[in-house]
Design a protein around this motif. Structure first.
Motif, PDB file in Angstrom:
ATOM      1  N   VAL A 144       1.053  -0.816   0.023  1.00  0.00           N
ATOM      2  CA  VAL A 144       0.255   0.399   0.156  1.00  0.00           C
ATOM      3  C   VAL A 144       1.011   1.496   0.167  1.00  0.00           C
ATOM      4  N   LEU A 145       1.838   0.945   0.789  1.00  0.00           N
ATOM      5  CA  LEU A 145       2.561   2.378   1.104  1.00  0.00           C
ATOM      6  C   LEU A 145       3.456   2.822  -0.259  1.00  0.00           C
ATOM      7  N   ARG A 146       4.120   1.433  -1.006  1.00  0.00           N
ATOM      8  CA  ARG A 146       4.412   1.752  -2.566  1.00  0.00           C
ATOM      9  C   ARG A 146       3.990   2.677  -3.154  1.00  0.00           C
ATOM     10  N   ALA A 147       2.398   1.813  -3.329  1.00  0.00           N
ATOM     11  CA  ALA A 147       1.251   2.648  -3.921  1.00  0.00           C
ATOM     12  C   ALA A 147       1.118   4.067  -3.792  1.00  0.00           C
ATOM     13  N   ASP A 148       0.692   4.365  -2.651  1.00  0.00           N
ATOM     14  CA  ASP A 148       0.461   5.684  -2.350  1.00  0.00           C
ATOM     15  C   ASP A 148       2.303   6.802  -2.619  1.00  0.00           C
ATOM     16  N   ALA A 149       3.287   5.560  -3.040  1.00  0.00           N
ATOM     17  CA  ALA A 149       3.722   6.461  -3.541  1.00  0.00           C
ATOM     18  C   ALA A 149       3.933   6.689  -4.532  1.00  0.00           C
TER      19      ALA A 149
ATOM     20  N   THR B 304      -5.369  -9.710 -14.910  1.00  0.00           N
ATOM     21  CA  THR B 304      -5.176  -8.932 -16.434  1.00  0.00           C
ATOM     22  C   THR B 304      -3.503  -9.601 -16.628  1.00  0.00           C
ATOM     23  N   VAL B 305      -3.353  -9.645 -17.940  1.00  0.00           N
ATOM     24  CA  VAL B 305      -1.593 -10.760 -18.629  1.00  0.00           C
ATOM     25  C   VAL B 305      -1.603  -9.458 -18.648  1.00  0.00           C
ATOM     26  N   PHE B 306       0.096  -9.095 -19.023  1.00  0.00           N
ATOM     27  CA  PHE B 306       1.108  -7.979 -19.324  1.00  0.00           C
ATOM     28  C   PHE B 306       2.674  -8.706 -20.071  1.00  0.00           C
ATOM     29  N   GLY B 307       2.619  -7.621 -20.984  1.00  0.00           N
ATOM     30  CA  GLY B 307       3.916  -8.101 -21.256  1.00  0.00           C
ATOM     31  C   GLY B 307       4.741  -7.285 -21.843  1.00  0.00           C
ATOM     32  N   LEU B 355      -4.526   1.408  -8.494  1.00  0.00           N
ATOM     33  CA  LEU B 355      -5.077   0.127  -8.619  1.00  0.00           C
ATOM     34  C   LEU B 355      -4.678  -0.513  -9.484  1.00  0.00           C
ATOM     35  N   LEU B 356      -4.835  -0.640 -10.652  1.00  0.00           N
ATOM     36  CA  LEU B 356      -4.843  -1.300 -12.001  1.00  0.00           C
ATOM     37  C   LEU B 356      -3.518  -0.649 -12.908  1.00  0.00           C
ATOM     38  N   GLY B 357      -2.397   0.238 -12.328  1.00  0.00           N
ATOM     39  CA  GLY B 357      -2.023   0.340 -13.260  1.00  0.00           C
ATOM     40  C   GLY B 357      -0.446  -0.826 -13.179  1.00  0.00           C
ATOM     41  N   TYR B 358       0.009  -0.160 -14.286  1.00  0.00           N
ATOM     42  CA  TYR B 358       1.401  -1.204 -14.504  1.00  0.00           C
ATOM     43  C   TYR B 358       2.254  -1.159 -13.517  1.00  0.00           C
ATOM     44  N   GLY B 359       2.757  -0.126 -12.695  1.00  0.00           N
ATOM     45  CA  GLY B 359       3.765  -0.061 -11.613  1.00  0.00           C
ATOM     46  C   GLY B 359       3.460  -0.609 -10.324  1.00  0.00           C
ATOM     47  N   THR B 360       2.252   0.270 -10.179  1.00  0.00           N
ATOM     48  CA  THR B 360       1.547  -1.043  -8.719  1.00  0.00           C
ATOM     49  C   THR B 360       1.320  -2.349  -8.453  1.00  0.00           C
ATOM     50  N   GLY B 361       1.193  -3.186 -10.108  1.00  0.00           N
ATOM     51  CA  GLY B 361       1.519  -4.376 -10.289  1.00  0.00           C
ATOM     52  C   GLY B 361       2.437  -5.369  -9.982  1.00  0.00           C
ATOM     53  N   ARG B 362       3.225  -4.467  -9.948  1.00  0.00           N
ATOM     54  CA  ARG B 362       4.631  -5.340 -10.247  1.00  0.00           C
ATOM     55  C   ARG B 362       5.462  -4.700  -8.925  1.00  0.00           C
ATOM     56  N   PRO B 363       4.554  -5.321  -7.273  1.00  0.00           N
ATOM     57  CA  PRO B 363       5.393  -4.307  -5.750  1.00  0.00           C
ATOM     58  C   PRO B 363       6.929  -5.054  -6.105  1.00  0.00           C
ATOM     59  N   ASP B 364       7.414  -5.812  -6.504  1.00  0.00           N
ATOM     60  CA  ASP B 364       8.926  -6.650  -6.897  1.00  0.00           C
ATOM     61  C   ASP B 364      10.188  -6.000  -7.566  1.00  0.00           C
ATOM     62  N   ILE B 365       9.338  -4.351  -7.062  1.00  0.00           N
ATOM     63  CA  ILE B 365      10.722  -3.548  -8.442  1.00  0.00           C
ATOM     64  C   ILE B 365      10.421  -2.264  -7.820  1.00  0.00           C
ATOM     65  N   ALA B 440       2.365 -13.314 -29.064  1.00  0.00           N
ATOM     66  CA  ALA B 440       3.121 -12.190 -29.797  1.00  0.00           C
ATOM     67  C   ALA B 440       4.525 -11.076 -29.958  1.00  0.00           C
ATOM     68  N   ARG B 441       5.508 -12.109 -28.583  1.00  0.00           N
ATOM     69  CA  ARG B 441       6.964 -11.863 -29.048  1.00  0.00           C
ATOM     70  C   ARG B 441       7.166 -10.700 -27.414  1.00  0.00           C
ATOM     71  N   ALA B 442       6.080 -11.349 -27.098  1.00  0.00           N
ATOM     72  CA  ALA B 442       6.895 -10.000 -25.482  1.00  0.00           C
ATOM     73  C   ALA B 442       8.515 -10.757 -25.362  1.00  0.00           C
ATOM     74  N   ARG B 443       9.400  -9.675 -24.926  1.00  0.00           N
ATOM     75  CA  ARG B 443      10.401 -10.197 -24.085  1.00  0.00           C
ATOM     76  C   ARG B 443       9.883 -10.817 -22.466  1.00  0.00           C
ATOM     77  N   GLU B 444       9.393 -10.651 -21.723  1.00  0.00           N
ATOM     78  CA  GLU B 444       9.050 -10.648 -20.110  1.00  0.00           C
ATOM     79  C   GLU B 444       7.345 -10.470 -20.438  1.00  0.00           C
ATOM     80  N   VAL B 445       6.650 -11.961 -19.498  1.00  0.00           N
ATOM     81  CA  VAL B 445       5.211 -11.921 -19.436  1.00  0.00           C
ATOM     82  C   VAL B 445       5.272 -12.108 -17.791  1.00  0.00           C
ATOM     83  N   TRP B 446       4.132 -11.982 -17.378  1.00  0.00           N
ATOM     84  CA  TRP B 446       3.241 -11.418 -15.795  1.00  0.00           C
ATOM     85  C   TRP B 446       1.954 -11.417 -15.908  1.00  0.00           C
ATOM     86  N   HIS B 447       1.534 -12.125 -14.758  1.00  0.00           N
ATOM     87  CA  HIS B 447      -0.921 -11.608 -14.645  1.00  0.00           C
ATOM     88  C   HIS B 447      -0.804 -11.021 -13.830  1.00  0.00           C
ATOM     89  N   GLY B 448      -1.141 -10.066 -13.227  1.00  0.00           N
ATOM     90  CA  GLY B 448      -1.561  -9.631 -11.656  1.00  0.00           C
ATOM     91  C   GLY B 448      -2.411 -10.974 -11.328  1.00  0.00           C
TER      92      GLY B 448
END
Lengths: 177, 517
Positions: A144-149, B304-307, B355-365, B440-448
């Motif tokens: 959540v904090l990451r999303a806020d940021a 959502t599936v991302f590539g 919530l549905l943004g691609y940045g939010t969906g990759r908390p590992d980065i 479709a030739r995605a170089r990286e694939v993941w899903h939410g």
């Protein structure tokens, strides 16, 4: 984009005004400028804001300068008008204070541990491996904090510009939140 | 308590169904009052910001959510004029004929009391009224119906790239039918493809109720009460089947309004809550003589599936709902050890945050890796969303909590668990989606994660009072003049977005009520 340039641009977000208590006076300011001027939080403690700045900046560099603490504190004061993303995740506006405060107290303790760094803290939180953690699960709070940021750093016209995304608003926000 | 008001028809909820009914009934000469729990909104409130857009979501009394597939009320519901249709994406698809008879054909869930042919004229009428863009011929899976009044939206780079993945895996696509203007329509502007749909479309290209049925309702003299939270319907003390009006709270005061007809169109969970709260000491809640009220709550499991691609995709271009559709697997509901229809909505315009943004969906980065990754994604990301049918089950339901709101009215509680057959189908399709992305030739694939998309059921229509709450016109079985409108009437969910169907049902209800006068 250099760090200094980013900082200057964030502080210059002139249209993004809100009311903040700075040096004992209520002033209109941007969250970023309020942060820079040492705003007095109304809902969180200074220590909680400091811990938030450290963790949020480790997650999303630039969150501290962009005013993450001022953002969260002002939204917690907004009650039903809170725009915090966590409302989507089962935490209604009436319960948001109880979401952030105990977790931030846990962050204070975590960061005070011997040999602790922000990066080590993130790892421990991500693995829910923090002893004596209070509040929502540490990994969820981190999410959540990451999303806020992300909101404060990249969810604005300036943030879009950092990513070379044309904002192309139909109605331009007068302030970011 | 303030003085009681009186009108011909009171409608609870100013969303897509409520405003359609308000406009049609007022145009037929009825006096109509609409009570809306949230604030008054205009197109000026539709600020292009994912942060400000959160104001459009539910901010009324909390909904307690239980189960392994929580319905996500705060995200899916709306608040204020326009309701959830104010932030909907404008994906307007018809249910397929088989969706109306899942119990008869497959022995799961419930049948509808009507068939596709009964709704078809109303689908046709509504699409002409609000304006739909699409290519009916290209939609080879499309049920019978009139061609769309506008040509399809253009395809941008992201859609063209993903289209190749579908072709290479032997699947077909068609332009996504949208309640968004591909050209000026009935005085409303054409879309500018800037992807702000779910923040609300202030230019009126997307057919949200503020630009479709609200102006008609206002012109026809409909009265509006905002910030008016309805707590219960009021039975006539001399005739239990007759509903004499509703009780509501506004400005801290309790009010009542009486009417010849009462229509509850407060979106799925709140509609059930209002009816459940209307039980008296010796009288069950309307529609609940057989303990059916609140049951058969459904919500589409989606993801959502991302590539990431080498070539530019420019994922900010287009509209939030997507650019292409695939229904190849829709009509075959028996899928190995899974069950249900499914669809792909392909190439959404997408933002980096929210919530549905691609940045939010990759908390590992995190940390210094984040900005370079976001800069890459902002130019090279593609995405598509899977929507799967939910099986209507009696134990998935809305009930009342022991906790109350500030007026002392019990909060709603939802419990929703996913059937194992549905979960298996979802996983099968997600695996296929990742294959398509790689093709479709995605170089990286993941899903939410699996999320709940749309909320339906709870006051379902049916022929039998022992298995439903209303008849096919939405009239509550044990009442003469209490109606429900909206997606809460759906006995089965299908796998398509619900706004077109709930509008067609409301159109049929309006016709019925007008002929009853």
């Amino acid at each position: 984009m250099t760090a200094d340039t980013t900082r200057r641009q964030l502080l210059a977000g002139g249209a993004a005004l809100g009311w903040f208590c700075i040096n004992g006076s209520w002033l209109q300011s941007t969250p970023a400028q309020a942060q820079a001027d040492g705003f007095a939080p109304q809902h969180l403690s200074v220590a909680q804001c400091s811990a938030m700045n450290v963790i949020a900046d480790a997650l999303v560099p630039g969150a501290h300068v962009a005013g993450i603490a001022a953002y969260i504190d002002s939204q917690l004061s907004a009650k039903n008008d809170s725009l915090l993303l966590v409302k989507y995740l089962g935490v209604p506006t009436t319960a948001q204070s109880g979401f952030y405060r105990p977790a931030l107290d846990s962050c204070i303790r975590l960061l005070a541990a011997d040999g602790m760094t922000p990066q080590l803290a993130l790892t421990a939180m991500g693995e829910d491996a923090v002893s004596d953690w209070q509040g929502p699960p540490a990994s969820f709070f981190s999410f959540v904090l990451r999303a806020d940021a992300l909101d404060v750093v990249y969810g604005t016209e300036q943030g879009f510009a950092r990513l070379d995304i044309p904002y192309r608003a139909h109605i331009t926000p007068k302030k970011p939140w | 308590m303030s003085n009681a008001l009186s009108t011909d028809t009171v409608i609870v909820g100013a969303g897509a169904a409520g405003l359609l009914l308000a406009a049609r009934l007022a145009e037929s000469g009825r006096r109509v009052t609409v009570l809306e729990a949230g604030p008054k909104r205009s197109t000026d409130d539709l600020i292009s910001s994912q942060i400000w857009a959160r104001r459009l979501k539910w901010s009324g009394p909390q909904v307690e959510e239980l189960g392994d597939h929580k319905v996500g009320h705060a995200f899916n519901a709306g608040f204020g004029t326009g309701g959830s249709a104010l932030h909907h994406y404008g994906v307007w698809l018809r249910l397929h004929p088989g969706d109306f008879r899942v119990a008869s054909d497959h022995g799961v869930g419930l049948d509808w009391p009507i068939d596709y042919q009964t709704l078809q004229p109303h689908y046709d009428k509504i699409q002409s009224e609000v304006g739909l863009s699409g290519d009916a011929d290209a939609e080879i899976w499309r049920p019978e119906g009139a061609a769309y009044p506008m040509p399809p939206m253009p395809l941008f780079a992201q859609a063209r790239i993903l289209q190749k993945g579908f072709e290479k895996t032997g699947r077909r696509t068609a332009p996504l039918p949208l309640a968004i203007n591909s050209q000026p329509y009935q005085g409303r502007a054409a879309c500018q493809f800037d992807g702000w749909c779910d923040a609300g479309c202030p230019i009126g290209a997307l057919a949200n109720p503020l630009v479709t049925h609200l102006p008609r309702a206002q012109k026809a003299g409909v009265q509006f009460e905002h910030n008016a939270l309805v707590s219960r319907v009021l039975r006539d003390p001399n005739k239990a089947a007759r509903i004499r009006g509703v009780e509501y709270f506004q400005g801290g005061e309790r009010h009542t309004i009486t009417a010849k007809d009462v229509i509850i169109a407060a979106f799925t969970v709140q509609s059930a809550r209002i009816l459940l709260s209307s039980a008296a000491d010796t009288t069950p809640a309307p529609g609940n003589r057989f303990d059916q009220l609140g049951r058969y709550l459904t919500s589409h499991p989606a993801a959502t599936v991302f590539g990431l691609f080498d070539e530019p995709t420019y994922p900010h271009q287009g509209v939030s709902g997507g650019q292409l559709l695939s229904h190849d697997d829709y009509d075959n509901k028996q899928q190995g050890n899974g069950f249900g229809s499914s669809q792909w909505l392909i190439a959404h315009a997408i933002k980096p945050h929210d919530l549905l943004g691609y940045g939010t969906g990759r908390p590992d980065i995190v940390g210094n890796q984040l900005e370079p990754w976001l800069q890459d994604a902002a130019q090279h990301l593609a995405n598509m969303t899977l929507v799967v049918e939910d099986i209507a089950a009696p134990n998935n339901r809305v009930t009342l909590s022991d906790a109350t709101d500030t007026h002392g009215i019990a909060l709603a509680r939802t419990e929703h668990n996913l059937d194992a057959r549905t979960a298996r189908l979802w996983q099968q399709r997600i695996d296929e989606g990742q294959e398509i992305m790689r093709a479709a030739r995605a170089r990286e694939v993941w899903h939410g994660p699996r999320v709940a998309m749309h909320i339906m059921g709870g006051t379902v229509m049916g022929k039998d009072e022992q298995q439903s709450v209303t008849d096919s016109f939405g009239r509550v079985h044990d009442t003469d003049n209490l109606y429900v409108s909206g997606p809460s009437l759906f006995p089965s969910s299908g796998a398509v977005n619900p706004t077109f169907t709930l509008s067609a049902i409301a159109s049929r209800q309006a016709e019925h009520l007008i002929t009853q006068q």
